[in-house]
Design a protein around this motif. Structure first.
Motif, PDB file in Angstrom:
ATOM      1  N   ASP A 173       0.647  -1.218   0.025  1.00  0.00           N
ATOM      2  CA  ASP A 173       0.075   0.168  -0.009  1.00  0.00           C
ATOM      3  C   ASP A 173       0.764   1.353  -0.016  1.00  0.00           C
ATOM      4  OD1 ASP A 173       1.066   0.251   2.576  1.00  0.00           O
ATOM      5  OD2 ASP A 173      -0.774  -0.256   3.620  1.00  0.00           O
ATOM      6  N   GLY A 174       2.346   1.109   0.028  1.00  0.00           N
ATOM      7  CA  GLY A 174       3.105   2.396  -0.095  1.00  0.00           C
ATOM      8  C   GLY A 174       3.693   2.703   1.004  1.00  0.00           C
ATOM      9  N   ARG A 175       3.224   2.081   2.178  1.00  0.00           N
ATOM     10  CA  ARG A 175       4.070   2.438   3.296  1.00  0.00           C
ATOM     11  C   ARG A 175       5.239   2.140   3.518  1.00  0.00           C
ATOM     12  NH1 ARG A 175      -0.054   0.206   8.161  1.00  0.00           N
ATOM     13  NH2 ARG A 175      -0.322  -1.381   6.231  1.00  0.00           N
ATOM     14  N   ARG A 176       6.225   2.844   4.133  1.00  0.00           N
ATOM     15  CA  ARG A 176       7.725   2.545   4.087  1.00  0.00           C
ATOM     16  C   ARG A 176       7.656   2.062   5.677  1.00  0.00           C
ATOM     17  NH1 ARG A 176      11.799   6.602   2.054  1.00  0.00           N
ATOM     18  NH2 ARG A 176      10.808   8.060   3.431  1.00  0.00           N
ATOM     19  N   LEU A 177       8.679   1.033   5.789  1.00  0.00           N
ATOM     20  CA  LEU A 177       8.866   0.443   7.102  1.00  0.00           C
ATOM     21  C   LEU A 177      10.223   0.508   7.563  1.00  0.00           C
ATOM     22  CD1 LEU A 177       7.036  -2.975   6.804  1.00  0.00           C
ATOM     23  CD2 LEU A 177       6.007  -0.726   7.588  1.00  0.00           C
ATOM     24  N   SER A 178      10.780   0.628   8.847  1.00  0.00           N
ATOM     25  CA  SER A 178      12.265   0.502   9.237  1.00  0.00           C
ATOM     26  C   SER A 178      11.904  -0.732  10.092  1.00  0.00           C
ATOM     27  CB  SER A 178      12.629   1.642  10.139  1.00  0.00           C
ATOM     28  OG  SER A 178      12.654   2.776   9.448  1.00  0.00           O
ATOM     29  N   SER A 179      13.008  -1.750   9.756  1.00  0.00           N
ATOM     30  CA  SER A 179      12.961  -3.100  10.298  1.00  0.00           C
ATOM     31  C   SER A 179      14.106  -3.298  10.973  1.00  0.00           C
ATOM     32  CB  SER A 179      12.825  -4.148   9.220  1.00  0.00           C
ATOM     33  OG  SER A 179      11.395  -3.949   8.533  1.00  0.00           O
ATOM     34  N   VAL A 180      14.235  -4.322  12.071  1.00  0.00           N
ATOM     35  CA  VAL A 180      15.125  -4.811  12.710  1.00  0.00           C
ATOM     36  C   VAL A 180      14.835  -6.153  13.096  1.00  0.00           C
ATOM     37  CG1 VAL A 180      16.412  -4.726  14.914  1.00  0.00           C
ATOM     38  CG2 VAL A 180      15.729  -2.589  13.851  1.00  0.00           C
ATOM     39  N   SER A 181      15.952  -7.100  12.862  1.00  0.00           N
ATOM     40  CA  SER A 181      15.662  -8.543  12.928  1.00  0.00           C
ATOM     41  C   SER A 181      16.896  -8.873  13.920  1.00  0.00           C
ATOM     42  CB  SER A 181      15.736  -9.149  11.762  1.00  0.00           C
ATOM     43  OG  SER A 181      14.855  -8.852  10.794  1.00  0.00           O
ATOM     44  N   ALA A 182      16.725  -9.743  14.862  1.00  0.00           N
ATOM     45  CA  ALA A 182      17.650 -10.340  15.753  1.00  0.00           C
ATOM     46  C   ALA A 182      17.452 -12.010  15.604  1.00  0.00           C
ATOM     47  CB  ALA A 182      17.123  -9.948  17.148  1.00  0.00           C
ATOM     48  N   VAL A 183      18.470 -12.445  15.649  1.00  0.00           N
ATOM     49  CA  VAL A 183      18.556 -13.985  15.537  1.00  0.00           C
ATOM     50  C   VAL A 183      18.613 -14.580  16.948  1.00  0.00           C
ATOM     51  CG1 VAL A 183      19.983 -15.985  14.757  1.00  0.00           C
ATOM     52  CG2 VAL A 183      20.057 -13.819  13.348  1.00  0.00           C
ATOM     53  N   LEU A 184      17.715 -15.379  17.063  1.00  0.00           N
ATOM     54  CA  LEU A 184      17.633 -16.160  18.543  1.00  0.00           C
ATOM     55  C   LEU A 184      18.158 -17.704  18.527  1.00  0.00           C
ATOM     56  CD1 LEU A 184      13.936 -14.967  19.263  1.00  0.00           C
ATOM     57  CD2 LEU A 184      16.095 -13.786  19.703  1.00  0.00           C
ATOM     58  N   ARG A 185      19.032 -17.792  19.428  1.00  0.00           N
ATOM     59  CA  ARG A 185      19.689 -19.124  19.334  1.00  0.00           C
ATOM     60  C   ARG A 185      19.200 -20.051  20.201  1.00  0.00           C
ATOM     61  NH1 ARG A 185      24.202 -18.788  15.783  1.00  0.00           N
ATOM     62  NH2 ARG A 185      24.559 -16.679  14.810  1.00  0.00           N
ATOM     63  N   ASP A 186      19.456 -21.451  20.170  1.00  0.00           N
ATOM     64  CA  ASP A 186      19.405 -22.437  20.967  1.00  0.00           C
ATOM     65  C   ASP A 186      20.278 -22.466  22.016  1.00  0.00           C
ATOM     66  OD1 ASP A 186      21.208 -24.072  19.878  1.00  0.00           O
ATOM     67  OD2 ASP A 186      19.763 -24.988  18.482  1.00  0.00           O
ATOM     68  N   PRO A 187      20.224 -23.558  22.980  1.00  0.00           N
ATOM     69  CA  PRO A 187      21.183 -23.731  23.944  1.00  0.00           C
ATOM     70  C   PRO A 187      22.667 -24.133  23.278  1.00  0.00           C
ATOM     71  CG  PRO A 187      19.361 -24.550  24.873  1.00  0.00           C
ATOM     72  CD  PRO A 187      18.937 -24.029  23.477  1.00  0.00           C
ATOM     73  N   GLU A 188      22.457 -24.684  22.323  1.00  0.00           N
ATOM     74  CA  GLU A 188      23.684 -25.184  21.563  1.00  0.00           C
ATOM     75  C   GLU A 188      24.463 -24.159  20.624  1.00  0.00           C
ATOM     76  OE1 GLU A 188      20.837 -27.267  21.580  1.00  0.00           O
ATOM     77  OE2 GLU A 188      22.023 -28.101  23.222  1.00  0.00           O
ATOM     78  N   GLY A 189      23.658 -22.957  20.652  1.00  0.00           N
ATOM     79  CA  GLY A 189      24.184 -21.904  19.768  1.00  0.00           C
ATOM     80  C   GLY A 189      23.723 -21.784  18.322  1.00  0.00           C
ATOM     81  N   LYS A 190      22.752 -22.793  18.128  1.00  0.00           N
ATOM     82  CA  LYS A 190      22.503 -22.744  16.552  1.00  0.00           C
ATOM     83  C   LYS A 190      21.038 -21.780  16.407  1.00  0.00           C
ATOM     84  CE  LYS A 190      23.603 -27.327  15.776  1.00  0.00           C
ATOM     85  NZ  LYS A 190      23.220 -28.944  15.429  1.00  0.00           N
ATOM     86  N   PRO A 191      20.970 -21.132  15.298  1.00  0.00           N
ATOM     87  CA  PRO A 191      19.889 -20.252  14.972  1.00  0.00           C
ATOM     88  C   PRO A 191      18.595 -20.991  15.217  1.00  0.00           C
ATOM     89  CG  PRO A 191      21.653 -20.021  13.421  1.00  0.00           C
ATOM     90  CD  PRO A 191      21.974 -20.941  14.056  1.00  0.00           C
TER      91      PRO A 191
END
Length: 215
Positions: free
Chosen positions: A83-101
């Motif tokens: 619809d033409g709206r502009r977004l600002s986005s942030v993404s964070a990788v969350l890892r499991d106890p073994e360190g895998k994404p």
């Protein structure tokens, strides 16, 4: 606030309070999305801006084209809705106890209200037409304030921090504007420049002496 999420997924149960809190803080202008990294599908959406829901494609490959802003954090980067709206986005990788994404948490902020507010403030703050000089040519105090204000803005410091050479130049500008031709102007000039009358008289005399000796 609308929420659509797969509550049976342990990652949703773990991160749902965080997603809910961010959406509440920034809502209704922010969408929070939790993605399944191994399957590349959406796990949940808080305050959805589109029709995405659990099981919708995530298309997380877009993050591969971005440089991380910090460890496991990408953005802010721009997006555009249909619809033409502009977004600002942030993404964070969350890892499991073994360190895998394990999951990716994305916050998409609608910039439309901010851009509208910025345009409104810019419209109020900007001079849209030149100053009508005929309205001010008889008001010498207005001309005094205008000249001093223009001078200090150009120098980048207030009148009380001007050096002698700057004060001499400013007095010269006021003299050129005809300010000192007005009866009893010196006390008003002294108050405006935050200095004494004797200093103004001294600067004016020096300026006029320099003017008469110039070739």
């Amino acid at each position: 606030m609308d929420v659509t999420a797969d509550e049976t997924d342990p990652r949703v149960r773990m991160w749902s309070p965080v997603c809910h809190a961010v959406a509440l803080l920034l809502g209704p202008y922010a969408e929070v999305v939790l993605h399944d990294v191994p399957e590349d599908v959406v796990l949940g959406v808080w305050n959805p801006m589109t029709d995405r829901g659990p099981g919708s494609p995530s298309l997380l490959g877009e993050l591969e084209r971005l440089d991380p802003a910090a460890r496991d954090v990408f953005g802010p980067y721009g997006k555009l809705l249909a619809d033409g709206r502009r977004l600002s986005s942030v993404s964070a990788v969350l890892r499991d106890p073994e360190g895998k994404p394990s999951a990716v948490l994305c916050v998409n902020l609608d910039r439309t209200p901010l851009e509208g507010a910025a345009a409104l403030l810019a419209g109020f703050g900007a001079a849209v037409t030149p100053r009508p000089e005929p309205l001010f040519e008889q008001d010498w105090t207005e001309r005094l304030r205008h000249t001093v204000g223009t001078f200090v803005r150009a120098r980048g410091r207030p009148v009380e921090r001007l050096g002698r050479e700057d004060r001499l130049a400013l007095v010269g500008a006021l003299d050129a504007d005809g300010i000192f031709a007005v009866r009893r102007a010196v006390p008003v000039v002294a108050d405006t420049l935050r200095t004494s009358r004797s200093t103004v008289y001294s600067l004016l005399a020096e300026h006029r002496a320099q003017r008469t000796t110039r070739p």
